[in-house]
Motif scaffolding. Structure first.
Motif, PDB file in Angstrom:
ATOM      1  N   TYR A 162      36.876  28.698  27.897  1.00  0.00           N
ATOM      2  CA  TYR A 162      35.754  29.613  27.167  1.00  0.00           C
ATOM      3  C   TYR A 162      34.583  29.802  28.177  1.00  0.00           C
ATOM      4  O   TYR A 162      34.262  28.898  29.063  1.00  0.00           O
ATOM      5  CB  TYR A 162      35.187  28.833  26.248  1.00  0.00           C
ATOM      6  N   PRO A 181      39.522  37.445  25.904  1.00  0.00           N
ATOM      7  CA  PRO A 181      39.445  37.994  24.431  1.00  0.00           C
ATOM      8  C   PRO A 181      39.101  36.853  23.470  1.00  0.00           C
ATOM      9  O   PRO A 181      40.005  35.835  23.610  1.00  0.00           O
ATOM     10  CB  PRO A 181      40.741  38.287  24.252  1.00  0.00           C
ATOM     11  N   ASN A 182      38.227  36.883  22.715  1.00  0.00           N
ATOM     12  CA  ASN A 182      37.874  35.577  21.650  1.00  0.00           C
ATOM     13  C   ASN A 182      37.513  34.662  22.456  1.00  0.00           C
ATOM     14  O   ASN A 182      37.544  33.457  21.823  1.00  0.00           O
ATOM     15  CB  ASN A 182      38.878  35.428  20.588  1.00  0.00           C
ATOM     16  N   ARG A 183      36.854  34.560  23.736  1.00  0.00           N
ATOM     17  CA  ARG A 183      36.653  33.284  24.318  1.00  0.00           C
ATOM     18  C   ARG A 183      35.401  33.419  24.797  1.00  0.00           C
ATOM     19  O   ARG A 183      35.139  32.501  25.750  1.00  0.00           O
ATOM     20  CB  ARG A 183      37.860  33.263  25.490  1.00  0.00           C
ATOM     21  N   HIS A 217      28.008  34.061  18.099  1.00  0.00           N
ATOM     22  CA  HIS A 217      29.021  34.788  17.759  1.00  0.00           C
ATOM     23  C   HIS A 217      29.880  35.093  19.005  1.00  0.00           C
ATOM     24  O   HIS A 217      29.629  34.934  20.240  1.00  0.00           O
ATOM     25  CB  HIS A 217      28.739  36.281  17.242  1.00  0.00           C
ATOM     26  N   PHE A 218      30.991  35.575  18.752  1.00  0.00           N
ATOM     27  CA  PHE A 218      32.154  35.643  19.738  1.00  0.00           C
ATOM     28  C   PHE A 218      31.925  37.123  20.136  1.00  0.00           C
ATOM     29  O   PHE A 218      31.077  38.043  19.618  1.00  0.00           O
ATOM     30  CB  PHE A 218      33.498  35.853  19.221  1.00  0.00           C
ATOM     31  N   ASN A 220      32.702  40.883  21.671  1.00  0.00           N
ATOM     32  CA  ASN A 220      33.671  42.065  21.634  1.00  0.00           C
ATOM     33  C   ASN A 220      32.923  43.176  22.519  1.00  0.00           C
ATOM     34  O   ASN A 220      31.897  42.959  22.973  1.00  0.00           O
ATOM     35  CB  ASN A 220      33.977  42.393  20.508  1.00  0.00           C
ATOM     36  N   GLY A 226      30.099  40.857  17.296  1.00  0.00           N
ATOM     37  CA  GLY A 226      31.381  40.097  17.167  1.00  0.00           C
ATOM     38  C   GLY A 226      31.227  39.120  16.294  1.00  0.00           C
ATOM     39  O   GLY A 226      30.371  39.040  15.551  1.00  0.00           O
ATOM     40  N   ILE A 271      39.675  33.566  13.714  1.00  0.00           N
ATOM     41  CA  ILE A 271      39.222  35.142  13.438  1.00  0.00           C
ATOM     42  C   ILE A 271      40.047  36.080  12.607  1.00  0.00           C
ATOM     43  O   ILE A 271      41.237  36.182  12.981  1.00  0.00           O
ATOM     44  CB  ILE A 271      38.791  35.346  14.843  1.00  0.00           C
ATOM     45  N   ASN A 274      37.029  41.056  11.836  1.00  0.00           N
ATOM     46  CA  ASN A 274      35.660  41.056  12.518  1.00  0.00           C
ATOM     47  C   ASN A 274      34.941  39.781  11.680  1.00  0.00           C
ATOM     48  O   ASN A 274      33.811  39.766  11.985  1.00  0.00           O
ATOM     49  CB  ASN A 274      35.193  42.143  12.747  1.00  0.00           C
ATOM     50  N   THR A 276      34.933  35.313  10.774  1.00  0.00           N
ATOM     51  CA  THR A 276      35.551  33.939  11.280  1.00  0.00           C
ATOM     52  C   THR A 276      35.859  33.288   9.859  1.00  0.00           C
ATOM     53  O   THR A 276      35.239  33.300   8.776  1.00  0.00           O
ATOM     54  CB  THR A 276      34.455  33.236  11.774  1.00  0.00           C
TER      55      THR A 276
END
Length: 279
Positions: A162, A181-183, A217-218, A220, A226, A271, A274, A276
Motif C-alpha cells: 500500500y 489500484p485500490n492500494r 479514502h482510496f 482513484n 475515491g 470495495i 464506489n 466501502t
C-alpha cells in the motif's frame, strides 16, 4: 507447502442460500479453526464475508475446494494475518506522518513502514529519528510524468502493498494510480463530499460551518472521490478563524487516517462500486 499461522478469508459475490454454511463446512473439512466471522448482505443482494481462521493451511487445496463448493461468481482471497508493507508519501506537514511514525515505533500500526517519499526535504530530520529510509524526490524542473517516473523507480525497490498519502499535496496522474489500484490511501482535510480540492478550511470558514472534519479514502482517477474508508468531525464556532480551524482539523486528520489504516491493514474493507463495506 503448508504453514501454521492465522489467515483471513475474504469473500464477496451475489447472495445465495447457504453461503456461510458452505464456507464454514469447507474450513471444518480442512481442520481449520474459525476465530471470527463477519458477514453482510447489501440492498442490491451482494454478499460480503470476512472469516479469520487458524490452523495448518494448504492454500491451493483449500481454494480448490471452496471454488468447487461455491457459485462461480464469488470472489475469494486468502491473506495471511500479518503486517502490511507500506511506503508513506508526504510533503511538508508533519502531523499525519509523525502520528504514523510514532504508532509504528510502538508497534501500533499493523504495518511496516519501508520508506518515506517526499517532494521536499523538510521532513527528513523527523523521519531519520525513526531509522526509516527517506527519499527526497523533487518535482521542480520536471514534468508531472517525469516526477512520477522517478517515484516509481524508488517504489520498485520496496514493492509496497500500500501507499499512504500522509498530507502529500500533489495530485497523482491516472497512469500512476493505475499501478496501485485500490492500494493508495489518502487523508483529505474536510468531511467529503464537502469542500473538495484546495484550501478546504478557508472554504469552510467562508461558508460559516459549525463542524469541520476529515476523510480517509482510496485514491482513484477522480479528485477526492475515491471510496471513503473513515471520517470524523469536530465542532467549531464563529469566533475561530480559518487558521484556527486548520489547527483543530489536524488532530482530526491524523486520527481518521490511523483509523482507516487499521481497517485496511486488518483486511476489513471491501470495495463495492464506489463505496466501502467494512466488516
Amino acid at each position: 507447502m503448508s504453514t501454521e499461522t492465522r489467515h483471513v478469508l475474504l469473500m464477496d459475490g451475489p447472495d445465495s442460500t447457504g453461503l456461510i454454511h458452505k464456507v464454514t463446512g469447507v474450513l471444518y473439512n480442512h481442520n481449520l479453526n474459525i476465530i471470527r466471522n463477519d458477514e453482510y448482505v447489501s440492498p442490491d443482494r451482494q454478499f460480503f464475508m470476512r472469516t479469520e481462521f487458524e490452523g495448518e493451511l494448504g492454500r491451493e487445496a483449500l481454494l480448490d475446494e471452496l471454488g468447487r463448493t461455491l457459485p462461480g461468481e464469488v470472489n475469494l482471497r486468502i491473506n495471511p494475518k500479518k503486517k502490511k508493507n507500506i511506503v508513506v508519501f508526504a510533503t511538508k506537514e508533519h502531523h499525519c506522518l509523525g502520528e504514523l511514525l510514532i504508532r509504528y515505533a510502538f508497534d501500533e500500526l499493523d504495518a511496516d513502514i519501508l520508506a518515506v517519499v517526499s517532494n521536499y526535504n523538510t521532513l527528513q530530520p523527523l523521519v531519520s529519528k525513526f531509522g526509516i529510509p527517506f527519499h527526497y524526490i523533487s518535482h521542480e524542473h520536471r514534468t508531472r510524468e517525469e516526477h512520477e517516473e522517478a517515484m516509481l523507480r524508488t517504489l520498485a525497490i520496496y514493492e509496497p502493498e500500500y501507499l499512504v498519502l500522509a498530507k502529500y499535496m500533489r495530485v497523482l496522474t491516472p497512469a500512476f494510480v493505475d499501478h496501485f489500484p485500490n492500494r493508495i490511501i489518502n487523508i483529505h482535510h474536510s468531511f467529503l463530499p464537502a469542500f473538495i480540492g484546495a484550501n478546504p478550511y478557508r472554504q469552510a470558514y467562508e461558508r460559516g460551518v459549525k463542524i469541520i472534519g476529515a476523510t480517509a479514502h482510496f485514491v482513484n482517477n477522480h479528485l477526492d472521490e475515491g471510496p471513503i474508508i473513515a471520517q470524523d468531525v469536530k465542532e467549531v464556532h464563529h469566533r475561530q478563524t480559518a487558521g484556527d480551524m486548520a489547527t483543530e482539523g489536524r488532530d482530526v486528520e491524523k486520527l481518521v487516517l490511523s483509523k482507516a489504516l487499521n481497517l485496511v491493514f486488518n483486511d476489513r474493507v471491501f470495495i463495492h462500486r464506489n463505496r466501502t463495506i467494512i466488516l
